[in-house]
Design an enzyme around this catalytic site. Structure first.
Site, short mmCIF file in Angstrom:
data_model
loop_
_atom_site.label_atom_id
_atom_site.label_comp_id
_atom_site.label_asym_id
_atom_site.label_seq_id
_atom_site.Cartn_x
_atom_site.Cartn_y
_atom_site.Cartn_z
N ASN A 51 0.80 -1.24 0.00
CA ASN A 51 0.00 0.00 0.00
C ASN A 51 0.83 1.28 0.00
OD1 ASN A 51 -2.31 -1.66 0.21
ND2 ASN A 51 -2.01 -1.77 2.45
N ARG A 52 2.03 1.19 -0.53
CA ARG A 52 2.94 2.36 -0.58
C ARG A 52 3.30 2.89 0.81
NH1 ARG A 52 3.27 0.08 -4.53
NH2 ARG A 52 3.11 0.82 -6.68
#
Ligand SMILES: Cc1cc2nc3c(=O)[nH]c(=O)nc-3n(C[C@H](O)[C@H](O)[C@H](O)COP(=O)(O)O)c2cc1C
Length: 221
Positions: free
Chosen positions: A193-194
């Site tokens: 999710n970065r």
């Protein structure tokens, strides 16, 4: 023709970095990560992007090979009269980047650059394969313009005649190592999710006892 890569994405899930459990010295972590890259058979784990910036204020970047991790920093070898050598003569600061896709990791190092001792450069030059030694003489001045490939090959052949296979090729004065003293080093571990982990070690210059201490901080990804 333009190309659009905006739909290309990977999720990074191979590891994590925890500020509480990392070693006090970044050199320890650098060694661990380098060993893990070698074990994971990362292609050319020693290849690093080296960014320099000369008096013209224009950054330039290219790959060089990490040849040694010292007590202070990292060493690479090159032609001192190359474009990068000229940049460093004008501005002795550099940044280096490793990217190991297989481990979803990058390491970013910045610091001051200085030539290593000539006898150490020569010891390494003399260890290199004969043809690489000849190649270093051909590529002088590295980054200079050459009319065509034939000119390079003629120079290579002439030098091969001058220095046959088992003879000693002298170490060029214009060739040698640079050491980057690490002032700051960032370890980057890709996460889902970065929400990547970024831990930066900075040399703590306030320490009075001469020993190098490091502070760490976490950065937003
Ligand atoms: C995998 C790889 C490793 C390289 N290793 C070195 C190196 O250790 N030293 C070097 O001078 N150039 C190395 N090069 C060539 C440099 O990227 C660059 O083309 C050359 O040094 C000239 O750079 P400059 O004109 O910016 O000085 C390597 C290139 C690649 C792709």
């Amino acid at each position: 023709m333009s190309m659009d890569f905006t739909d290309q994405r990977l999720s990074y899930e191979k590891g994590q970095l925890d500020q509480e459990s990392i070693p006090a010295s970044p050199f320890e972590l650098l060694n661990v990560w380098m060993n893990e890259a070698i074990e994971a058979q990362v292609q050319e784990p020693y290849a690093m992007s080296l960014a320099t910036c000369g008096a013209d204020n224009k950054p330039s970047v290219r790959i060089v090979l990490l040849r040694e991790i010292t007590e202070k920093g990292i060493v690479f070898y090159t032609n001192y009269e190359s474009a990068k050598g000229q940049d460093i003569a004008e501005n002795p600061n550099a940044e280096v980047l490793f990217f190991w896709h297989e481990l979803e990791r990058q390491i970013r190092i910045s610091g001051g650059v200085a030539k290593i001792a000539a006898d150490k450069s020569s010891a390494y030059f003399q260890k290199r394969p004969h043809d690489s030694q000849v190649g270093a003489w051909v590529s002088q001045p590295q980054s200079g313009m050459v009319a065509n490939r034939e000119v390079m090959e003629a120079k290579f052949d002439a030098l091969q005649n001058q220095y046959p296979e088992n003879s000693q090729v002298p170490t060029p004065e214009f060739w040698g190592g640079y050491e980057i003293t690490i002032n700051e080093i960032e370890f980057w571990q890709g996460r889902a999710n970065r929400m990547h982990d970024r831990i930066v070690y900075t040399q703590d210059k306030s320490s009075s006892n001469g020993a190098v201490n490091w502070t760490t901080k976490r950065l937003l990804p």
